[in-house]
Structure formats: structure tokens, C-alpha cells
Design a protein around this motif. Structure first.
Motif, PDB file in Angstrom:
ATOM      1  N   MET A  21       0.805  -1.203   0.000  1.00 16.42           N
ATOM      2  CA  MET A  21       0.000   0.000   0.000  1.00 16.42           C
ATOM      3  C   MET A  21       0.846   1.265   0.000  1.00 16.42           C
ATOM      4  N   ARG A  22       2.074   1.153   0.449  1.00 13.02           N
ATOM      5  CA  ARG A  22       2.949   2.326   0.515  1.00 13.02           C
ATOM      6  C   ARG A  22       3.181   2.920  -0.870  1.00 13.02           C
ATOM      7  N   THR A  23       3.212   2.082  -1.919  1.00 16.20           N
ATOM      8  CA  THR A  23       3.533   2.575  -3.261  1.00 16.20           C
ATOM      9  C   THR A  23       2.360   2.454  -4.237  1.00 16.20           C
ATOM     10  N   ALA A  24       1.177   2.078  -3.745  1.00 17.39           N
ATOM     11  CA  ALA A  24       0.021   1.915  -4.627  1.00 17.39           C
ATOM     12  C   ALA A  24      -0.460   3.263  -5.157  1.00 17.39           C
ATOM     13  N   GLU A  25      -0.746   3.312  -6.450  1.00 16.88           N
ATOM     14  CA  GLU A  25      -1.261   4.526  -7.060  1.00 16.88           C
ATOM     15  C   GLU A  25      -1.997   4.166  -8.348  1.00 16.88           C
ATOM     16  N   GLY A  26      -2.788   5.095  -8.848  1.00 16.46           N
ATOM     17  CA  GLY A  26      -3.473   4.836 -10.099  1.00 16.46           C
ATOM     18  C   GLY A  26      -4.771   5.601 -10.233  1.00 16.46           C
ATOM     19  N   SER A  27      -5.642   5.145 -11.152  1.00 17.46           N
ATOM     20  CA  SER A  27      -6.871   5.875 -11.419  1.00 17.46           C
ATOM     21  C   SER A  27      -7.936   4.968 -12.002  1.00 17.46           C
ATOM     22  N   ALA A  28      -9.186   5.390 -11.837  1.00 18.86           N
ATOM     23  CA  ALA A  28     -10.315   4.758 -12.494  1.00 18.86           C
ATOM     24  C   ALA A  28     -11.197   5.877 -13.026  1.00 18.86           C
ATOM     25  N   VAL A  29     -11.566   5.778 -14.302  1.00 16.75           N
ATOM     26  CA  VAL A  29     -12.341   6.830 -14.955  1.00 16.75           C
ATOM     27  C   VAL A  29     -13.581   6.209 -15.586  1.00 16.75           C
ATOM     28  N   LEU A  30     -14.752   6.694 -15.195  1.00 13.88           N
ATOM     29  CA  LEU A  30     -16.026   6.203 -15.717  1.00 13.88           C
ATOM     30  C   LEU A  30     -16.664   7.288 -16.568  1.00 13.88           C
ATOM     31  N   ASP A  31     -16.853   6.985 -17.844  1.00 15.87           N
ATOM     32  CA  ASP A  31     -17.483   7.931 -18.769  1.00 15.87           C
ATOM     33  C   ASP A  31     -16.826   9.313 -18.696  1.00 15.87           C
ATOM     34  N   GLY A  32     -15.496   9.320 -18.619  1.00 19.51           N
ATOM     35  CA  GLY A  32     -14.746  10.567 -18.588  1.00 19.51           C
ATOM     36  C   GLY A  32     -14.631  11.219 -17.228  1.00 19.51           C
ATOM     37  N   ARG A  33     -15.208  10.613 -16.203  1.00 18.41           N
ATOM     38  CA  ARG A  33     -15.190  11.194 -14.851  1.00 18.41           C
ATOM     39  C   ARG A  33     -14.308  10.361 -13.935  1.00 18.41           C
ATOM     40  N   LYS A  34     -13.344  10.987 -13.302  1.00 16.39           N
ATOM     41  CA  LYS A  34     -12.460  10.284 -12.390  1.00 16.39           C
ATOM     42  C   LYS A  34     -13.209   9.887 -11.122  1.00 16.39           C
ATOM     43  N   LEU A  35     -13.034   8.631 -10.719  1.00 14.13           N
ATOM     44  CA  LEU A  35     -13.753   8.104  -9.569  1.00 14.13           C
ATOM     45  C   LEU A  35     -12.919   8.206  -8.291  1.00 14.13           C
ATOM     46  N   ALA A  36     -13.593   8.468  -7.192  1.00 10.10           N
ATOM     47  CA  ALA A  36     -12.951   8.382  -5.879  1.00 10.10           C
ATOM     48  C   ALA A  36     -12.852   6.913  -5.486  1.00 10.10           C
ATOM     49  N   SER A  37     -11.910   6.603  -4.614  1.00 12.71           N
ATOM     50  CA  SER A  37     -11.733   5.225  -4.168  1.00 12.71           C
ATOM     51  C   SER A  37     -11.494   5.181  -2.669  1.00 12.71           C
ATOM     52  N   ASP A  38     -11.745   4.011  -2.102  1.00 11.60           N
ATOM     53  CA  ASP A  38     -11.493   3.773  -0.684  1.00 11.60           C
ATOM     54  C   ASP A  38     -10.180   3.033  -0.522  1.00 11.60           C
ATOM     55  N   ILE A  39      -9.458   3.359   0.516  1.00 12.28           N
ATOM     56  CA  ILE A  39      -8.158   2.756   0.789  1.00 12.28           C
ATOM     57  C   ILE A  39      -8.282   1.844   2.001  1.00 12.28           C
ATOM     58  N   TYR A  40      -8.081   0.555   1.809  1.00 12.96           N
ATOM     59  CA  TYR A  40      -8.128  -0.418   2.891  1.00 12.96           C
ATOM     60  C   TYR A  40      -6.709  -0.878   3.174  1.00 12.96           C
ATOM     61  N   GLU A  41      -6.173  -0.453   4.312  1.00 13.52           N
ATOM     62  CA  GLU A  41      -4.767  -0.662   4.612  1.00 13.52           C
ATOM     63  C   GLU A  41      -4.428  -2.108   4.935  1.00 13.52           C
ATOM     64  N   GLY A  42      -5.380  -2.867   5.441  1.00 12.51           N
ATOM     65  CA  GLY A  42      -5.108  -4.272   5.758  1.00 12.51           C
ATOM     66  C   GLY A  42      -5.927  -4.748   6.936  1.00 12.51           C
ATOM     67  N   GLU A  43      -6.721  -5.810   6.733  1.00 13.74           N
ATOM     68  CA  GLU A  43      -7.526  -6.381   7.797  1.00 13.74           C
ATOM     69  C   GLU A  43      -7.827  -7.835   7.480  1.00 13.74           C
ATOM     70  N   PRO A  44      -8.141  -8.637   8.519  1.00 13.67           N
ATOM     71  CA  PRO A  44      -8.381 -10.069   8.297  1.00 13.67           C
ATOM     72  C   PRO A  44      -9.626 -10.304   7.440  1.00 13.67           C
ATOM     73  N   ILE A  45      -9.510 -11.192   6.475  1.00  8.39           N
ATOM     74  CA  ILE A  45     -10.642 -11.595   5.651  1.00  8.39           C
ATOM     75  C   ILE A  45     -10.612 -13.116   5.480  1.00  8.39           C
ATOM     76  N   GLU A  46     -11.768 -13.681   5.173  1.00 10.45           N
ATOM     77  CA  GLU A  46     -11.857 -15.116   4.925  1.00 10.45           C
ATOM     78  C   GLU A  46     -12.073 -15.345   3.435  1.00 10.45           C
ATOM     79  N   VAL A  47     -11.292 -16.269   2.873  1.00  9.70           N
ATOM     80  CA  VAL A  47     -11.347 -16.548   1.441  1.00  9.70           C
ATOM     81  C   VAL A  47     -11.599 -18.036   1.230  1.00  9.70           C
ATOM     82  N   ARG A  48     -12.446 -18.357   0.264  1.00  9.83           N
ATOM     83  CA  ARG A  48     -12.673 -19.743  -0.152  1.00  9.83           C
ATOM     84  C   ARG A  48     -12.271 -19.864  -1.617  1.00  9.83           C
ATOM     85  N   SER A  49     -11.484 -20.862  -1.946  1.00  9.59           N
ATOM     86  CA  SER A  49     -11.006 -21.021  -3.309  1.00  9.59           C
ATOM     87  C   SER A  49     -11.101 -22.478  -3.732  1.00  9.59           C
ATOM     88  N   VAL A  50     -10.965 -22.728  -5.034  1.00  6.79           N
ATOM     89  CA  VAL A  50     -11.049 -24.073  -5.575  1.00  6.79           C
ATOM     90  C   VAL A  50      -9.737 -24.438  -6.246  1.00  6.79           C
TER      91      VAL A  50
END
Length: 209
Positions: free
Chosen positions: A123-152
């Protein structure tokens, strides 16, 4: 594609898409943040990350939405209450995707799972952009927390099968349902020496009735 160690011997892929501006969600208390997000009709950061990683790691490479180059895998295993979009394993892709009417959309701009130190460096070096129909979108920053994942087995995202708990982090966008019709979404991202990009053409169905 970058591989990182997850817990005791599991591996996970650093995925992509990315960030523009946003709030430092990681600095807000977890319970307070989840209550705020629930009040806004959004998925909490833990729920969002856990569900997205599970969605992305339940398809083999041939039909995996992260490996998809043209959008043919866009509809695979989509939940009923949100429509997920994916980044890439470090390449550029152009995807065309149809989305049902009235469906909120969520996607990572840049994300990964691993140990707390892995997320901190990422996260220290993460950067970038998302643009929808010419409009730059705001984003949320999640620094790190426990999550549960199921995979196959055979999926190219985690490279393993089963259920595990790990630390999720990233830059995320959650959108309310888009108006029916055609939309363009451009995602670009970078963290360290990893970069990615997706150009989406999204077609939202007209509401029935």
C-alpha cells in the motif's frame, strides 16, 4: 504476475486495477467504518474483500475473470446483490461486459492478500486511477484487515483450494447501479514494479417492466 506468500505455505497473486483519490479507510475504526458503509448501502471492507477474493478464486484459468482478455468470463459466478469486476495479472486487457439493470458494481483498483507486512509495503507505493465515462472516480483505501477466502483447486489467483484467513488490502471502488446503456470504464494501476490496466465497455440492461 506477482506471487506472495499467504500464511502457512499458501500463495496468492497480487491483482490489479487501482486508485485515484479516496479516504484513508484504514485509519477509521473497523466497527465504525463498517457501520458507516452499511448505512450507505455499501459492503463493509471485510465483506467486500472476502467476497471478491472468493469470487475471483473459484474459477480455473480458462474461465477466470482476472485472466480474461475480452470479457467472456465477466458473468462467471456473479453474486445476486453486487457485480464484481476484475483487474489483471499484470497485463493490459480490453473487456466488454453486460450488467443487469439495478446492480451495484464493485472492483479493486489494486489489491492483494498476505501478511500484515506485505500489505504495508504494497500500500505504501500503490497509485493509479479509475475513470467512468470521462469522470475520475474516488476510491477507498483499505490498509489491511483479516478476511476469509474460499477457493477451488486449479484457480490461478490463489493457486490453492480450501478456506483460509489472511490479510486483505487494496484500493477499491463501489458504485451504485449505473443508468441503462453503454459506459466506458478505464482502470490503471501500479505498486512498485507491478502495473496493470483494463479498458471496460459496460452495457447495462434496461430495467424490465
Amino acid at each position: 504476475m506477482k506471487i506472495r506468500t499467504v500464511g502457512a505455505g499458501l500463495t496468492a497473486v497480487m491483482l490489479a486495477a487501482l486508485v485515484g483519490c479516496g479516504t484513508r479507510a484504514g485509519q477509521e475504526g473497523g466497527e465504525a467504518r463498517e457501520a458507516r458503509e452499511a448505512g450507505e448501502g455499501r459492503l463493509s471492507s471485510r465483506t467486500l474483500q472476502g467476497r471478491w477474493w472468493t469470487w475471483a478464486s473459484t474459477e480455473p484459468e480458462r474461465t477466470n475473470p482476472v485472466a480474461d482478455q475480452n470479457g467472456s468470463a465477466c458473468e462467471r459466478n456473479q453474486p445476486e446483490d453486487v457485480w464484481f469486476l476484475a483487474g489483471t495479472f499484470g497485463t493490459r486487457a480490453k473487456r466488454t461486459c453486460g450488467i443487469p439493470a439495478g446492480m451495484p458494481i464493485a472492483f479493486p483498483l489494486l489489491n492483494r492478500v498476505g501478511e500484515p507486512a506485505d500489505c504495508a509495503g504494497f500500500m505504501r507505493t500503490a497509485e493509479g486511477s479509475a475513470v467512468l465515462d470521462g469522470r475520475k472516480l474516488a476510491s477507498d483505501i483499505y490498509e489491511g484487515e483479516p478476511i476469509e477466502v474460499r477457493s477451488v483447486a486449479g484457480n490461478p489467483v490463489t493457486g490453492t483450494d480450501g478456506r483460509f484467513t489472511t490479510i486483505g488490502c487494496g484500493l477499491w471502488v463501489q458504485l451504485p447501479p449505473l443508468e441503462p446503456g453503454r459506459h466506458t470504464l478505464t482502470i490503471r494501476g501500479r505498486s512498485g514494479d507491478f502495473s496493470t490496466g483494463v479498458d471496460y465497455t459496460l452495457t447495462v440492461d434496461a430495467a424490465s417492466g
